[in-house]
Design a protein around this motif. Structure first.
Motif, mmCIF file in Angstrom:
data_model
loop_
_atom_site.group_PDB
_atom_site.id
_atom_site.type_symbol
_atom_site.label_atom_id
_atom_site.label_comp_id
_atom_site.label_asym_id
_atom_site.label_seq_id
_atom_site.Cartn_x
_atom_site.Cartn_y
_atom_site.Cartn_z
ATOM 1 N N ALA A 172 0.852 -1.188 0.000
ATOM 2 C CA ALA A 172 0.000 0.000 0.000
ATOM 3 C C ALA A 172 0.887 1.237 0.000
ATOM 4 O O ALA A 172 2.100 1.151 0.107
ATOM 5 C CB ALA A 172 -0.904 0.001 1.216
ATOM 6 N N ALA B 278 -6.859 9.515 5.487
ATOM 7 C CA ALA B 278 -7.083 8.825 6.755
ATOM 8 C C ALA B 278 -8.342 7.971 6.675
ATOM 9 O O ALA B 278 -8.373 6.844 7.161
ATOM 10 C CB ALA B 278 -7.207 9.846 7.885
ATOM 11 N N SER C 126 -7.680 4.801 4.819
ATOM 12 C CA SER C 126 -6.822 3.932 5.609
ATOM 13 C C SER C 126 -7.592 3.298 6.761
ATOM 14 O O SER C 126 -7.348 2.162 7.150
ATOM 15 C CB SER C 126 -5.651 4.755 6.141
ATOM 16 N N ALA C 127 -8.565 4.059 7.310
ATOM 17 C CA ALA C 127 -9.289 3.585 8.492
ATOM 18 C C ALA C 127 -10.454 2.670 8.145
ATOM 19 O O ALA C 127 -10.903 1.903 8.986
ATOM 20 C CB ALA C 127 -9.808 4.785 9.286
ATOM 21 N N CYS C 128 -10.941 2.734 6.922
ATOM 22 C CA CYS C 128 -12.151 1.984 6.584
ATOM 23 C C CYS C 128 -11.876 0.479 6.545
ATOM 24 O O CYS C 128 -10.991 0.021 5.833
ATOM 25 C CB CYS C 128 -12.712 2.426 5.251
ATOM 26 N N PHE C 129 -12.658 -0.291 7.312
ATOM 27 C CA PHE C 129 -12.396 -1.737 7.373
ATOM 28 C C PHE C 129 -13.118 -2.499 6.272
ATOM 29 O O PHE C 129 -13.059 -3.726 6.230
ATOM 30 C CB PHE C 129 -12.668 -2.309 8.762
ATOM 31 N N VAL C 130 -13.780 -1.767 5.375
ATOM 32 C CA VAL C 130 -14.441 -2.464 4.278
ATOM 33 C C VAL C 130 -14.101 -1.802 2.929
ATOM 34 O O VAL C 130 -14.745 -2.027 1.924
ATOM 35 C CB VAL C 130 -15.966 -2.568 4.563
ATOM 36 N N LYS C 131 -13.044 -1.007 2.961
ATOM 37 C CA LYS C 131 -12.535 -0.344 1.755
ATOM 38 C C LYS C 131 -13.602 0.436 1.020
ATOM 39 O O LYS C 131 -13.701 0.346 -0.215
ATOM 40 C CB LYS C 131 -11.950 -1.381 0.791
ATOM 41 N N ALA C 132 -14.398 1.188 1.751
ATOM 42 C CA ALA C 132 -15.455 1.964 1.101
ATOM 43 C C ALA C 132 -14.881 3.244 0.478
ATOM 44 O O ALA C 132 -15.497 3.820 -0.406
ATOM 45 C CB ALA C 132 -16.556 2.306 2.099
ATOM 46 N N TYR D 24 -15.757 5.027 11.717
ATOM 47 C CA TYR D 24 -14.339 5.161 12.074
ATOM 48 C C TYR D 24 -13.664 6.186 11.154
ATOM 49 O O TYR D 24 -12.722 6.861 11.567
ATOM 50 C CB TYR D 24 -13.649 3.791 11.983
ATOM 51 N N ALA E 168 -11.250 9.164 12.249
ATOM 52 C CA ALA E 168 -9.889 9.246 11.725
ATOM 53 C C ALA E 168 -9.589 10.572 11.034
ATOM 54 O O ALA E 168 -8.463 11.045 11.070
ATOM 55 C CB ALA E 168 -9.637 8.089 10.770
ATOM 56 N N CYS E 169 -10.580 11.176 10.380
ATOM 57 C CA CYS E 169 -10.321 12.370 9.564
ATOM 58 C C CYS E 169 -9.800 13.523 10.423
ATOM 59 O O CYS E 169 -10.474 13.984 11.331
ATOM 60 C CB CYS E 169 -11.577 12.829 8.835
ATOM 61 N N ALA F 237 -1.826 9.503 7.496
ATOM 62 C CA ALA F 237 -2.532 8.589 8.399
ATOM 63 C C ALA F 237 -1.982 7.160 8.338
ATOM 64 O O ALA F 237 -1.781 6.534 9.379
ATOM 65 C CB ALA F 237 -4.025 8.614 8.099
ATOM 66 N N LEU G 188 0.910 6.672 10.493
ATOM 67 C CA LEU G 188 0.637 6.659 11.928
ATOM 68 C C LEU G 188 0.252 5.268 12.418
ATOM 69 O O LEU G 188 0.485 4.912 13.561
ATOM 70 C CB LEU G 188 -0.501 7.645 12.257
ATOM 71 N N THR G 189 -0.381 4.491 11.556
ATOM 72 C CA THR G 189 -0.855 3.177 12.002
ATOM 73 C C THR G 189 0.012 2.022 11.501
ATOM 74 O O THR G 189 -0.255 0.876 11.835
ATOM 75 C CB THR G 189 -2.298 2.936 11.531
#
Lengths: 363, 391
Positions: free
Chosen positions: A22, A116, A119-125, A146, A150-151, A255, A258-259
């Motif tokens: 990524a 962010a 990066s934060a979306c757990f379903v790649k929306a 989320y 995150a934004c 973002a 950061l993770t």
């Protein structure tokens, strides 16, 4: 069980691979730096030129087919209040009093180079398109919100009123219009050219030129060039950004950077923990086994000792018993003999002479 | 005849506590209808700046942390070979299973489209998200906990062959459970590593995942002690001799472990302050609040735990367990609600609506009811007579 475990490991293998390929590599030893898609487009907002007419807001409302607000767009009294984006408002213009002057700033999604929200979306929306737009796919969104957490710019809004199909909303940089070759609604509507749409690299050059040409009118900073790893929207202003509602303490790390640390730890834990834990288990089991064996041995040894002791004791007792018995017999024999002798002496009572040997036999 | 027995068995159920429970459940049902007919805006105070409220701060973050007793107890007994804690494993697994099940249940209220909750796992995986990791691990761990719980149910139902098969998996399941717990407990903290600009610097740290993982350990241990004290008070008659004999050792051992881990946690929190050089924030209002959390709800209970263990004071350890549990709740609230969005003006901050609190209470009440049903019927606090001689 086996299957789900393998699947699980597979997933995490995938996870680490994704993290590595990524935008930002998972820390690892790489010095790779993602600078964004090469031809990414953006908008330059020259805050000095903005007059707060709200034409951009109106255009945004129209092109996105959003419900009309209570107060019409030519009512400028709404500028008295600080506003943010909402489910049916993708952009707002805020007004700040600077001495005698009024400064106006447009606010909408900044379309981060490495968003962010995506990066934060757990379903790649969310997806960052090569043309710069960060777009949202409603059809997979679970509504966890989320992305809003995150934004760093507090942009995505949520449809809290909707029961069955609540969605996250935000500016799309007019992705559908851009694809048709049109300008974003707000840019097209701006009467003062406070908004310029173009290649981000070119926009930075333009911004730099303006700052250099009028150093007295502009702060020497292009907001969005590096903030949060850079954004597609860029801002130049004569007023310090922190005084007009734009945070200057966001840092330049994107973002995903950061993770990436915690994410990269995941495959390592999956790889090492089972080994470590199995080792601890084996050690404790081995300890138990050794303890058990030692215990059994000790018990056996103790048993042996006790047995020996017992044997000796018994032998001793037996010996004593025989001795005692012999002594007793001797004594009895002597006694009997003596008695017999006495009996013999009493010849007169010869009739009862038979009793003595009987008694002797009893013993 | 039937009527009479039912009347007799009903009477002891009408205690004030049960009446309260009933009222909470009834209100909860109404709130559920409101939530799923009116949307989130009808029951919650959530808004665009504050998208996560107590349904995340309490139900998810506290729920998962306080259900950590499952992995800590089973690891102590099966992996570290501390067999003297064996009788504590089943109650701990049951609480963990119920805890996680309720976390997932609560998420159905919070997310916008709960019927899509399987999407991130089965449809489109957002592998760059820490929330994906949380979701996947919680899903897998809930499955593990369910399997770990089934032997008790099988004993109750009399499926001894199935039970035997599951028992053979004990070590594998325990190790898997510890791996998954390590991952998602820490990832819940790592969720907030993406928001250095929103979470107060005293709570924000690159070590957040470590903090969450370590604190989940003593959260779990404290919860086992606390819950054990409640069970002793109200379910004493359900416990067998082994359970009663071992329980004191569990309290002392777990209290000791919690004391040590909490001391270590205080140390790494201080290291975090030093690494980020956030000392100066300690002299602000948030600093006082931070110190209250760290000293008042971690360092002090750690110390009192140690005293309790040294003096073998079971009552003191049990009270300290509740104290530590409250400390965990305070910590999770601080990170998710109080120190989050700390820069926003007060008017834009979040405070839960009574209906949000009502739903959270509703979920806790469901947990209590199910726990009581299971402990009343299944061999949790005692060993089933048919399988007593096994270990």
């Amino acid at each position: 069980m086996g299957i789900s475990r393998r699947k699980f490991l597979g997933w995490f293998g995938g996870l680490s691979a994704t993290a590595a390929t990524a935008a930002t590599s998972a820390i690892a030893g790489s010095n790779h730096h993602f600078k964004g898609h090469p031809d990414t487009m953006g908008v330059l907002h020259d805050i000095n030129r903005c007059i707060g007419c709200r034409k951009c807001e109106e255009a945004c409302n129209t092109v996105n087919e959003l419900p009309k607000p209570e107060k019409p767009f030519d009512d400028l009294s709404v500028l008295d209040q600080k506003r943010r984006t909402h489910a049916d408002v993708y952009t707002v213009v805020n007004q700040f009093q600077q001495g005698k002057e009024k400064v106006h700033v447009k606010k909408q999604c900044n379309h981060c180079m490495e968003p962010a929200c995506a990066s934060a979306c757990f379903v790649k929306a969310f997806k960052k398109m090569p043309n710069g737009s960060v777009v949202y796919d409603e059809s997979v969104c679970v509504g966890c919100r989320y992305c809003m957490i995150a934004c760093p710019f507090n942009i995505p809004a949520y449809d809290y009123d909707s029961v069955l199909s609540p969605k996250v909303t935000k500016c799309t940089l007019c992705h559908p219009r851009v694809q048709k070759g049109l300008l974003p609604g707000c840019v097209e509507a701006c009467p003062k050219e406070a908004l310029i749409y173009g290649n981000r690299k070119e926009l930075i050059k333009i911004a730099r030129k303006r700052i250099n040409k009028h150093p007295d009118q502009y702060i020497d900073h292009i907001y969005g060039e590096h903030e949060m790893g850079g954004t597609s929207w860029l801002y130049i202003s004569g007023t310090p950004f922190s005084e007009i509602g734009m945070r200057e303490d966001l840092g330049v790390k994107s973002a995903p950077e950061l993770t990436s640390g915690p994410l990269s730890a995941v495959p390592i834990v999956v790889g090492l923990w089972p080994v470590l834990l199995t080792g601890v288990y084996a050690i404790s089991k081995r300890k138990d086994k050794v303890a058990e064996e030692e215990k059994a041995e000790a018990v056996k040894a103790a048993e042996n000792v006790a047995e020996e002791h017992l044997k000796n004791q018994i032998a001793k007792l037996k010996l004593e018993a025989t001795k005692e018995k012999e002594a007793a017999i001797k004594k009895e024999v002597t006694k009997a003999l003596e008695e017999a002798a006495k009996e013999a002496e009493k010849k007169a009572e010869a009739k009862a002479a038979e009793a003595a040997p009987e008694k002797k036999e009893d013993e | 005849m039937m009527e009479r027995t039912s009347r007799i068995s009903l009477r002891p159920m009408m205690t004030p506590f049960n009446v309260m429970l009933g009222i909470i459940l009834a209100i909860g049902c109404v709130l559920t209808v409101l939530r799923f007919t009116g949307g989130l805006s009808v029951v919650t105070n959530l808004d665009d700046n504050n998208p996560w409220g107590i349904w995340i701060g309490f139900d998810l973050l506290c729920g998962v942390a306080l259900a950590a007793g499952g992995y800590t107890t089973s690891a102590a007994c099966y992996i570290f070979g501390l067999k003297r804690y064996h009788s504590a494993v089943r109650p701990a697994i049951l609480t963990a299973f119920l805890g996680y099940a309720l976390v997932v249940f609560a998420l159905h209220y919070d997310v916008g489209r709960p019927w899509r909750l399987p999407f991130p796992i089965f449809w489109q995986q957002g592998t760059t998200s820490l929330l994906f990791e949380v979701g996947l691990c919680v899903f897998l761990y809930l499955t593990v906990l369910f399997i770990e719980f089934t032997p008790a149910a099988f004993e109750w139902l009399g499926f001894s062959k199935l039970r035997e098969k599951i028992l053979k998996l004990t070590i594998l399941l325990t190790i898997f459970g510890v791996v998954l717990s390590t991952l998602h407990q820490s990832s819940l903290g790592a969720l907030y590593t993406i928001v250095p600009s929103k979470l107060h610097p005293l709570w924000y740290s690159g070590y957040l995942p470590v903090y969450f993982f370590i604190s989940s350990m003593f959260a779990g241990l404290s919860m086992v002690i606390f819950e054990g004290s409640l069970a002793h008070k109200y379910l004493h008659h359900k416990m067998d001799e082994t359970h009663l004999r071992e329980s004191e050792g569990v309290v002392l051992g777990f209290g000791k472990a919690a004391s040590f881990i909490m001391a270590g946690y205080v140390a790494i929190k201080v290291i975090g302050l030093a690494v980020d050089n956030s000392w100066h924030y300690l002299f602000t209002g948030y600093g006082a609040w931070f110190l209250l959390e760290l000293i008042g709800f971690v360092a002090l209970p750690s110390f009192v735990y140690a005293i309790g263990v040294r003096e073998k004071n079971i009552r003191l350890i049990q009270r300290t367990a509740l104290w530590s549990v409250l400390g965990i709740v305070l910590n999770r609230f601080n990170i998710s609600l109080i120190a989050f969005n700390w820069q926003l003006p007060t008017s834009e901050r979040y405070f839960p609506s009574w209906m949000e609190i009502g739903v959270s209470l509703f979920i806790v009440a469901i947990g209590i009811v199910v726990y009581r049903f299971i402990t009343a019927n299944m061999p949790i606090l005692y060993e089933h007579p048919d399988y007593r001689s096994e270990h």
